[in-house]
Design an enzyme around this catalytic site. Structure first.
Site, mmCIF file in Angstrom:
data_model
loop_
_atom_site.group_PDB
_atom_site.id
_atom_site.type_symbol
_atom_site.label_atom_id
_atom_site.label_comp_id
_atom_site.label_asym_id
_atom_site.label_seq_id
_atom_site.Cartn_x
_atom_site.Cartn_y
_atom_site.Cartn_z
ATOM 1 N N THR A 14 46.139 20.729 39.847
ATOM 2 C CA THR A 14 46.373 20.455 41.272
ATOM 3 C C THR A 14 45.304 19.520 41.854
ATOM 4 O OG1 THR A 14 47.240 22.683 41.399
ATOM 5 C CG2 THR A 14 46.727 21.618 43.486
ATOM 6 N N LYS A 207 30.234 31.180 44.903
ATOM 7 C CA LYS A 207 30.028 30.190 45.970
ATOM 8 C C LYS A 207 28.797 30.552 46.807
ATOM 9 C CE LYS A 207 35.011 29.407 46.058
ATOM 10 N NZ LYS A 207 36.297 29.857 46.597
HETATM 11 N N1 HSE Z 1 40.885 31.341 44.469
HETATM 12 C C1 HSE Z 1 40.069 30.728 45.458
HETATM 13 C C2 HSE Z 1 40.484 31.229 46.821
HETATM 14 C C3 HSE Z 1 40.126 29.221 45.460
HETATM 15 O O1 HSE Z 1 41.442 31.987 46.946
HETATM 16 O O2 HSE Z 1 39.825 30.860 47.776
HETATM 17 C C4 HSE Z 1 39.256 28.639 44.407
HETATM 18 O O3 HSE Z 1 37.937 28.995 44.555
#
Ligand code: HSE
Length: 428
Positions: A14, A207
């Site tokens: 994507t 993150k």
């Molecule tokens: N799976 C993550 C989310 C996106 O739902 O924010 C990629 O880090």
């Protein structure tokens, strides 16, 4: 105009497709803004024949990512394959060693190997950039390393997993239990291949560890992030929290304290009136507090083709313009080893319990809290028809240790039915 900046893209899922689309459709604008053309010269993915809805016929094709990193016609390697080890790590290392700049969206890779890779990039005088790895389209790395560079950062908070926020807000709006909405999220394609990365808080924890390294000038320390997923959040808690004026979020909080670095990614209550409490669906939000600027709120799409590709292009444009910043905003060898705080900063807590409805039960609970050093701010006992009384308590500020002690004593109180729920209320 100067020579073109030549991109090699590894991973045509994507986000890779999104990057190709932007480079192709905005070519003139990008060239004017960068002062040089931005060109894709080579791509790498598992399947050459897969239908992607983009024209890649002009680009050289590689099946081996490391071969892409060695190509003479590639200046910047864009790593969009994912995974904390294996091919992605080999690619990034090979690219830096071969004198390529690297742009990646790979939070897992950087959460585990960020410091070593940042040092490698610096040793080879190359850039390693990762705006797309944190909060998708929100330019939060730029905000921290550039716009807020003059601030001592006091706290970084964020809702950084859109899937979890979707699940929690959908549970509330539809009155559905966690399991039903989890299944729904799977059918909508919102969950990672390993759903625990989302609902276990790991993706968001990755993150947070990256933001905290930049914010506090410390080595990335994902292992010290206190992680708790959303699997145990019940629809009852969501409703009762709302009744008290709060929303439940999977909230990341990083702050440097006298006791060390606190990093938490846990379900928390936040005031429903704060932008964090109002965040709906799959959207992300990052809140930064700096000593000079005060509180900044950044909100936007945390995933998806356009938003994540937008973040990748932000990094590419910096490289094209010759803007080279250290990966974590300061040289890798100056990043400090921060001790992880064992006890977290005091906060009010939400305590939900079911008590045997008999004389003295509530008094016993109040005594245990008092004896544990926890003071009650608000208390509600809800109407009930049987001998089990639902009780909700919001405490004044208490340490996590004092709350843990009270919970231990509750278990022996003889008046409690089942286990209580304890959730931190983050003061924002
Ligand atoms: N799976 C993550 C989310 C996106 O739902 O924010 C990629 O880090």
């Amino acid at each position: 105009m100067s020579s073109p900046l030549r991109l090699g893209i590894a991973g045509l899922g994507t986000v890779g497709v999104g990057v190709v689309r932007i480079v192709q459709s905005h070519a003139t604008m990008l060239a004017l803004r960068a002062g040089r053309p931005i060109r894709i010269t080579a791509v790498c993915a598992n399947s050459r024949k897969k239908k992607r809805g983009i024209d890649i016929s002009d680009y050289a094709w590689e099946y081996d990512p490391v071969a892409l990193a060695r190509r003479d016609d590639v200046d910047v390697v864009i790593e969009l394959m994912g995974g904390e080890n294996g091919a992605a790590k080999a690619l990034v290392e090979a690219a830096l060693k071969n004198g390529k700049d690297v742009v990646t969206a790979n939070k897992a890779l950087l959460a585990h190997h960020g410091h070593a890779l940042a040092a490698l990039a610096e040793n080879h005088q190359r850039s390693l950039r990762f705006e797309a790895a944190v909060a998708g389209g929100i330019p939060v790395i730029k905000a921290l390393t550039e716009g807020l560079a003059g601030n001592r950062i006091q706290r970084v908070m964020g809702v950084m997993n859109g899937t979890c926020n979707y699940i929690l807000t959908r549970m509330e709006s539809a009155g559905l239990p966690y399991d039903t909405v989890f299944e729904e999220a799977g059918k909508l394609g919102f969950l990672e291949a390993d759903p625990n990365l989302d609902v276990g808080g790991i993706d968001a924890g990755h993150k947070l560890s990256l933001l905290s390294a930049i914010a506090f000038g410390t080595k990335v320390d994902f292992d010290s992030v206190v992680l708790q997923g959303i699997g145990a959040v019940s629809i009852d808690d969501i409703k009762l929290a709302r009744d008290m004026g709060y929303a439940i979020k999977l909230l990341g909080v990083a702050q440097m304290t006298g006791r060390g670095l606190e990093q938490r990614m846990t379900p928390c209550l936040v005031p429903e009136t704060h932008p964090l409490g109002q965040l709906q669906g799959g959207t992300n939000m990052v809140v930064i507090e700096g000593d000079a600027v005060g509180q900044i709120v950044l909100r936007g799409a945390g995933a998806g083709e356009g938003p994540t590709a937008s973040a990748v292009l932000g990094d590419v444009m910096d490289i094209a313009r010759g803007l080279r910043l250290p990966t974590f905003g300061q040289p890798a060898d100056t990043l400090a080893e921060a001790p992880a705080a064992v006890v977290s900063t005091g906060a009010p807590w939400y305590l939900r319990m079911v008590l045997l409805d008999k004389p003295g039960a509530l008094a016993k609970i109040a005594t245990i809290l008092g004896d544990s050093g926890v003071s009650i701010d608000r208390l509600r006992q809800y109407q009930h028809e049987d001998a089990h009384a639902p009780v909700l308590i919001v405490t004044h500020k208490a340490s996590s240790d004092d709350i843990a002690l009270a919970l231990e004593r509750f278990a022996d109180s003889g008046v409690m039915v089942g286990a209580p729920v304890a959730l931190r209320i983050e003061e924002v």
